[in-house]
Each structure stands twice: as C-alpha cells, then as structure tokens.
Design an enzyme around this catalytic site. Structure first.
Site, PDB file in Angstrom:
ATOM      1  N   HIS A  63       0.818  -1.221   0.000  1.00 31.05           N
ATOM      2  CA  HIS A  63       0.000   0.000   0.000  1.00 31.05           C
ATOM      3  C   HIS A  63       0.851   1.270   0.000  1.00 31.05           C
ATOM      4  O   HIS A  63       0.336   2.360  -0.265  1.00 31.05           O
ATOM      5  CB  HIS A  63      -1.001  -0.006   1.160  1.00 31.05           C
ATOM      6  CG  HIS A  63      -0.437   0.278   2.516  1.00 31.05           C
ATOM      7  ND1 HIS A  63      -0.218  -0.710   3.454  1.00 31.05           N
ATOM      8  CD2 HIS A  63      -0.060   1.429   3.106  1.00 31.05           C
ATOM      9  CE1 HIS A  63       0.252  -0.179   4.558  1.00 31.05           C
ATOM     10  NE2 HIS A  63       0.371   1.123   4.376  1.00 31.05           N
ATOM     11  N   ASP A  94       0.062  -7.515   1.191  1.00 29.10           N
ATOM     12  CA  ASP A  94       0.501  -6.141   1.452  1.00 29.10           C
ATOM     13  C   ASP A  94       2.019  -6.024   1.524  1.00 29.10           C
ATOM     14  O   ASP A  94       2.564  -5.378   2.428  1.00 29.10           O
ATOM     15  CB  ASP A  94      -0.132  -5.599   2.733  1.00 29.10           C
ATOM     16  CG  ASP A  94      -0.129  -4.065   2.777  1.00 29.10           C
ATOM     17  OD1 ASP A  94       0.348  -3.446   1.806  1.00 29.10           O
ATOM     18  OD2 ASP A  94      -0.581  -3.497   3.793  1.00 29.10           O
ATOM     19  N   SER A 171       4.322   2.380   8.205  1.00 24.07           N
ATOM     20  CA  SER A 171       3.991   1.220   7.380  1.00 24.07           C
ATOM     21  C   SER A 171       5.171   0.811   6.519  1.00 24.07           C
ATOM     22  O   SER A 171       5.815   1.643   5.881  1.00 24.07           O
ATOM     23  CB  SER A 171       2.801   1.534   6.476  1.00 24.07           C
ATOM     24  OG  SER A 171       1.628   1.688   7.223  1.00 24.07           O
TER      25      SER A 171
END
Length: 496
Positions: A63, A94, A171
């Site tokens: 992402h 992901d 992230s």
C-alpha cells in the site's frame, strides 16, 4: 556504559542502517469515471533492506507504492534520495519489493528473516512516522498471533499484534527481535489505542519465495464457505463418529481449488494431513490455535494439497491443486485500469469493492443493499462469475426515459443470463436484433434502438470525453471466443 551495552548499541546501530524511507507518487483509477484517473498524489512509508536469493532488496508494504508512477527511497542516516524500481507487488499480503542502484546497498548488511516470535516477546518497530524526517524506534510486546484481515486485500493471513502504535509513515518498516526481522509493520487495530499489526515472517518468506521463482502468484485459498460443527446433535445427524472433528462445507466457488472435488454437505476433516477442529481451527504451535486457512495459505499456488472429507457415511481422501481465490465480487485492484462497457450511453461495470467504495467511507451502509449483500455473501457459479452493474446513464436522446437509472444489477441481455462484463460485451456485439434489451435482477427492462446506438456512439463518446466504448481489457478480448455454459463440466472428480 558496560562493554555488553556498548556492543548491543553498536549492533542496533548497524541494523538501523538497513531501514529506509519510501516516498511514492501515485495516480489511482477513478471508479466513477473509469476511463480516467484521479490525479497524482504523494505518500510516505518505510522499508527494510533484506537478504534475498537475488541479493539485497528493499521490502515495504504494497500500500506504500500502490498505483505508483514514481518511487524514491532514502537510507537512514543519509540525506540523498535515490530512484527505486518496483520489482514485485503482492497486494494480497501487502508486501512489495523494490530495487535501486547497487551502490545504495554499499556497507549494509541486509536483514535476515527470523522465526515467528512468541507471546510476550519484546520487539522493536522501526520506521519514519509522519511528524518528522528522522528514524523512529519504539518497543512493543507481542500480544496476539492469529489470522487477520489485511486491509489491502481483505485476505485472512497470519499477522502478529503488538502494543506499539503504527502511525502513518511507519507502514513497511521492519520489526526486529534479536537482530532478525520478525515482521513488517502494516496496519492499526481499528478502535484500539496503541495496538498495531505486523506481517508474520512466514508470510514474508512466502512472498519472497514466489518472487525468487520469477512470478508472484499470490496466496491460494480453497474457495469454500463453511459452518462450524460445535453442536453435538448436528454432528450426530451428519453421521460423524465420536473421533471425527471437522467443519461443514456449505458452498464451493466455481473454478476454485475445491471445485469439482468438494461438495456442499461434505465435512472437511483434515487439510494437508492436519486435523481441523469443530470451530475451524488447527494447531499452530503448542497451546496455540489458528484458523485452518493458514494451512492452505502457507502453501503456494499450483501445489497439490490433500483433503480428508466425510461424505455419505464414509471417509474420503482426495487431492486438489491450489488456485488463487476467485470471488464473485473482486476485492480492491491496483495498477490496472477499471473495466467498463458503454453502449447507447449505458455505462456498465463489474461489481467490485472498488466500485462500492465510490459510495463513501461507510459504503457498506450507503451503497445499495443488494450489491453489498452480493459482495458479502455471493459465490461464483458456472452461470455467473461476475456481477454486471449499470453504473449510470450518460444522458442522450436515444436513452431518454432511463436517465435516472444507476447502480442497477443487470441479470440478462438479449434474453441471455450474463456471466461477466466480457460476456455482456460479446452478447451485444453478436446480436443483429433491432433492439438492445437489458433486464435487471428485479425485473426492470431497458430497451434501446440498436442502429441508433451505433450511429450516435461517436457523438456520445465525444460529448462525455470517453476515449473508447470499452476498457482496454475488453478490447483485447473482443476477438476471443467466450465459452458456452454447455462446455462446462458438471461432474465431481478427484476422489479416491
């Protein structure tokens, strides 16, 4: 400072040199106007330099680079940004793998993947959260290990919960334990303060294994819906013996791994020689349970896996070839243009989660209930592998009387049940009838003059700024023959 503390500090400093900041420029599709994009946007994340069979690479979240047009990275402790290439993306897990000029890795010892941590282990989360341009290092404790729904794909894969905040920018950052990479930070737990999730090391290894083989094929699934068998009476009614455990199969998706082998009404006792509990769990480690889907997802697409079933009073052993999931309503897509078909000003699209999200952040409450229900409970069948939706009508004299229609499930075209958007296009292309006839799932009819639609097509495309009457994928498929329902097999095979 003691010699031991000094050594630990030096070792940690060396590890942190493998942490990078990731910046991406992206241009996402516009699902309300599927022939165009939403415009460029920028995002920041983190990454880790890891060891692979093809040398050092940068591992981050998918992402962080979704729908990317340009990606840059910067090493901890260095000011210069370097252009990166996205080598592989696994949106289901992901994860993404980036590469840069080899000089970027000079003097770096790539991180090695460690084992699955245990409950109570202390871990260190590294990354570049929003609010500063410097590396952030926080500690957390492993509080849960379980299958978790990954926001990027809605897939249930193994994840580790930690009591450390994972903020925007964190992230993709590495989570370390004893000098090894034991996770990649990727999402927060909804409604909880200072609780985050990291991708489990087995998921990371699975992704890297596929990439090393040359093609990333994703994580497989059985393609079944099931019901727990915790009721003693229910188990007795099915004829199960006292030593049997397992779950009840309620539906099997068309062309899924289990298709043609598993039937609704079967009891799935074991998968890959692993007994399944009546609640659908299997043993992960001593005193640790996890959903049986983990046993399937740790294998690779194309591999053969064994199943043990209970059917009609007897136990059956069978083998299935693992496939990628094929849901009736597709989850989010990235790096691909949306599919659409425009006929007589009628804009038709496949029902996808991306389309439902055009209804806003609370789309499951604001989107039409029948479409949400199809997303949540629909299963692909031989008669339907995709739901076709009349998204809206581009107003013109030839479609007068239908201008207010939107988000209508189109079930039949020219009297034929529609299997997919590509099938809808093939029906309309092949017909020589004077009228286009479309029928919705609730019985409403749409009728257009076919010759007028063809005559006015260029004018409609020009007026609304639409480049083609269909998306590139449908243009490519236009000359391909669509199989008929009669060509599909109906018998079940593969049982011993």
């Amino acid at each position: 400072m003691s010699e031991t503390e000094s050594e630990k500090l030096h070792g940690l400093s060396a590890l942190l040199r493998s942490v990078v900041k990731v910046q991406a420029i992206s241009d996402a599709p516009d699902y309300e106007q599927p022939w165009q994009t939403s415009g460029p946007s920028s995002s920041f994340g983190s990454g880790a330099i890891v060891k692979t069979l093809r040398g050092a690479k940068i591992l981050t979240n998918a992402h962080c680079v979704e729908n990317h047009t340009f990606v840059e990275v910067k090493r901890h402790g260095q000011a210069a940004k370097v252009i990166a290439t996205v080598e592989a993306v696994g949106h289901d897990c992901d994860l993404a793998l980036l590469d840069v000029d080899p000089s970027f890795y000079r003097g770096i010892k790539p991180l090695e993947i460690g084992p699955l941590p245990h409950l109570g282990d202390k871990v260190q989360v590294c990354g570049f959260p929003v609010g500063g341009d410097r590396l952030s290092l926080t500690q957390g404790i492993v509080s849960r290990i379980d299958l978790t729904q990954y926001d990027q794909s809605q897939r249930n894969l193994l994840a580790i919960q930690i009591d450390a905040a994972i903020n925007s920018g964190n992230s993709g950052g590495p989570v370390l334990d004893n000098g090894k990479l034991v996770g990649i930070a990727f999402q927060l737990l909804d409604g909880a303060d200072r609780v985050g999730h990291m991708i489990a090391p087995s998921v990371i290894s699975h992704f890297l294994h596929d990439v090393n083989q040359g093609t990333y094929r994703g994580f497989p699934g059985l393609g079944i819906e099931w019901q727990a068998l915790e009721s003693k009476v229910h188990r007795q009614a099915l004829g199960l013996h006292s030593h049997h455990s397992g779950i009840l199969v309620t539906r099997v998706g068309y062309e899924s791994s289990a298709w043609m082998t598993v039937q609704p009404g079967d009891v799935l006792l074991e998968v890959d020689n692993t007994p399944i509990g009546p609640d659908g769990t299997v043993q992960l480690r001593e005193a640790e349970l996890v959903g049986f889907e983990h046993v399937v997802s740790r294998r690779h697409v194309g591999e053969t896996i064994s199943l043990t079933l209970f059917r009609d009073g007897r136990q059956l052993d069978c083998l299935v070839v693992l496939q990628e999931p094929k849901p009736l309503v597709a989850e989010d897509h990235y790096e691909v243009a949306p599919s659409y078909l425009l006929v007589g000003g009628l804009l038709m699209v496949p029902l996808t989660r991306d389309y439902l999200k055009t209804w806003g952040e609370q789309w499951w409450q604001t989107a039409p209930k029948d479409l949400v229900c199809l997303y949540e409970h629909g299963v692909a069948t031989p008669d339907r592998q995709e739901i076709v939706v009349l998204q809206k009508v581009l107003a013109d004299s030839l479609n007068q009387g239908f201008h207010e229609l939107e988000s209508v499930w189109i079930e039949r075209i020219q009297g034929v049940s529609v299997r997919s958007l590509a099938h809808a296009a093939s029906i309309l292309d092949a017909t020589d009838e004077p009228y286009y006839r479309l029928e919705s799932a609730d019985g409403r009819q749409i009728v257009l003059d076919r010759k007028e639609c063809i005559r006015q097509e260029d004018a409609i495309l020009s007026r609304y700024g639409v480049p083609e009457n269909r998306s590139p994928d449908l243009i490519q498929r236009k000359s391909k023959k669509t199989p008929t329902a009669e060509s599909w097999p109906s018998s079940f095979e593969g049982l011993n």
